[in-house]
Design a protein around this motif. Structure first.
Motif, PDB file in Angstrom:
ATOM      1  N   LEU A  44      46.934  37.698  17.044  1.00  0.00           N
ATOM      2  CA  LEU A  44      45.746  38.323  16.473  1.00  0.00           C
ATOM      3  C   LEU A  44      44.878  38.931  17.570  1.00  0.00           C
ATOM      4  O   LEU A  44      44.404  40.068  17.465  1.00  0.00           O
ATOM      5  CB  LEU A  44      44.948  37.295  15.674  1.00  0.00           C
ATOM      6  CG  LEU A  44      43.648  37.796  15.025  1.00  0.00           C
ATOM      7  CD1 LEU A  44      43.933  38.923  14.052  1.00  0.00           C
ATOM      8  CD2 LEU A  44      42.925  36.653  14.343  1.00  0.00           C
TER       9      LEU A  44
ATOM     10  N   GLU B 297      33.201  39.239   9.905  1.00  0.00           N
ATOM     11  CA  GLU B 297      32.070  38.894  10.771  1.00  0.00           C
ATOM     12  C   GLU B 297      30.747  39.293  10.123  1.00  0.00           C
ATOM     13  O   GLU B 297      29.773  38.540  10.144  1.00  0.00           O
ATOM     14  CB  GLU B 297      32.221  39.587  12.124  1.00  0.00           C
ATOM     15  CG  GLU B 297      31.109  39.267  13.102  1.00  0.00           C
ATOM     16  CD  GLU B 297      31.256  40.035  14.399  1.00  0.00           C
ATOM     17  OE1 GLU B 297      30.713  39.578  15.420  1.00  0.00           O
ATOM     18  OE2 GLU B 297      31.904  41.098  14.410  1.00  0.00           O
TER      19      GLU B 297
ATOM     20  N   ILE C 177      44.023  43.014  18.096  1.00  0.00           N
ATOM     21  CA  ILE C 177      42.650  43.539  18.179  1.00  0.00           C
ATOM     22  C   ILE C 177      42.463  44.304  19.481  1.00  0.00           C
ATOM     23  O   ILE C 177      41.896  45.407  19.503  1.00  0.00           O
ATOM     24  CB  ILE C 177      41.632  42.394  18.044  1.00  0.00           C
ATOM     25  CG1 ILE C 177      41.658  41.842  16.617  1.00  0.00           C
ATOM     26  CG2 ILE C 177      40.228  42.868  18.416  1.00  0.00           C
ATOM     27  CD1 ILE C 177      40.804  40.614  16.409  1.00  0.00           C
TER      28      ILE C 177
ATOM     29  N   ALA D  72      38.646  42.257  10.249  1.00  0.00           N
ATOM     30  CA  ALA D  72      38.027  41.207  11.064  1.00  0.00           C
ATOM     31  C   ALA D  72      36.535  41.455  11.216  1.00  0.00           C
ATOM     32  O   ALA D  72      35.717  40.519  11.131  1.00  0.00           O
ATOM     33  CB  ALA D  72      38.707  41.148  12.433  1.00  0.00           C
TER      34      ALA D  72
END
Length: 311
Positions: free
Chosen positions: A10, A86, A14, A82
């Motif tokens: 992951l 957040e 990113i 993601a």
């Protein structure tokens, strides 16, 4: 062990998404608030696991390979998901907190926004401000910027935006300069004065001074032997007695308050309504972003006008 490997994948995806969008590990590291080496190592581990090269690397450039281009769009979707997670977590906290990445143009950052941020931090101590001051156009989504503030007309975009309060442009000079050379009463009298002219860094063209005469607006470039390419250099030269210069009133205000500058041709000052705040749709409910937008509205409504600067 499997959980650890999953987390590494992951992290690598990113890092890969950011580096692919921004074209360098350094830019990706800045956007992710980690070191360039951490980005590079994450991407290398991802490449090793996938057994494919994602980038073509040289000493000067970083480019996606054909395989990297195929995977990049999917990695961007993962990054977007993601960031949305957040933002949802931030909304749940309600109180402004967490990182707030702000991109502003140089004059606004130095003269308007940076001076207001200490009070903002005092009110919201859990917000971690990252102010990035540059006249370069920023890709907000790619660089993870929460809010940008720009001067000038902007191209159409999918970003949310809000026009801030109008401000004025006026000529200013140091009192000692005017005592020695006299004060012009009309724009056409500038030909007999020393002036300091701003030159655009992007085009090299001289900034044309606007004046409101009756119901029309004119623009002139006064004769000058002194040219600079940053507003900070311009105001410093004018304060030092270099001549008359054209400034936004929010730049000149503190110098006028200290008696270092006075307005010139104030009755011919022009109004502009081209300061805009922009933010991605994913940030619209972020409490820190909403608090900062409120601050922007408050400080721009307090723009001093030329006539007020003489009182």
């Amino acid at each position: 062990m499997k959980e650890q490997m999953g987390l590494e994948r992951l992290t690598g995806l990113i890092a890969f998404a950011k580096a692919g969008s921004l074209g360098s590990f350094t830019a990706a590291a800045r956007a992710l608030s980690i070191s360039p080496s951490a980005v590079s190592k994450s991407v290398q581990r991802l490449e090793q696991r996938l057994r494919v090269s994602l980038f073509t690397r040289t000493t000067r450039s970083l480019a996606l390979t054909p395989e990297g281009r195929d995977l990049h769009e999917r990695a961007l979707r993962l990054l977007s998901d993601a960031e949305e997670i957040e933002q949802i977590a931030m909304r749940a906290r309600a109180v402004p907190s967490g990182p707030l990445r702000i991109a502003v143009s140089l004059p606004l950052g130095v003269h308007l926004i940076a001076p207001a941020l200490p009070a903002f931090r005092k009110q919201y101590p859990d917000v971690m401000v990252d102010l990035r001051v540059s006249d370069q156009i920023t890709d907000l989504v790619a660089e993870g910027i929460d809010v940008a503030v720009r001067i000038g007309e902007l191209a159409d975009s999918q970003l949310l935006s809000r026009r801030l309060a109008p401000y004025r442009l006026c000529a200013f000079a140091a009192p000692d300069y005017l005592a020695a050379h006299g004060t012009p009463t009309r724009p056409n009298e500038l030909d007999g004065h020393d002036t300091v002219i701003l030159r655009y860094q992007s085009s090299g063209q001289a900034y044309r001074w606007p004046f409101r005469i009756g119901n029309r607006e004119i623009e002139v470039v006064p004769p000058s032997g002194f040219m600079v390419d940053a507003s900070e250099a311009l105001v410093s030269a004018v304060v030092a007695g270099g001549g008359i210069g054209m400034l936004a009133t929010f730049i000149a205000a503190p110098y006028v308050a200290r008696g270092e500058l006075v307005p010139v041709l104030g009755e011919f000052a022009v109004e502009r309504n081209n300061i805009t705040a922009l933010w991605p749709k994913s940030r619209r409910a972020n409490p820190a972003v909403r608090a900062f937008l409120k601050l922007l509205q408050e400080i721009t409504l307090e723009y001093p006008q030329p006539e007020a600067l003489t009182k």
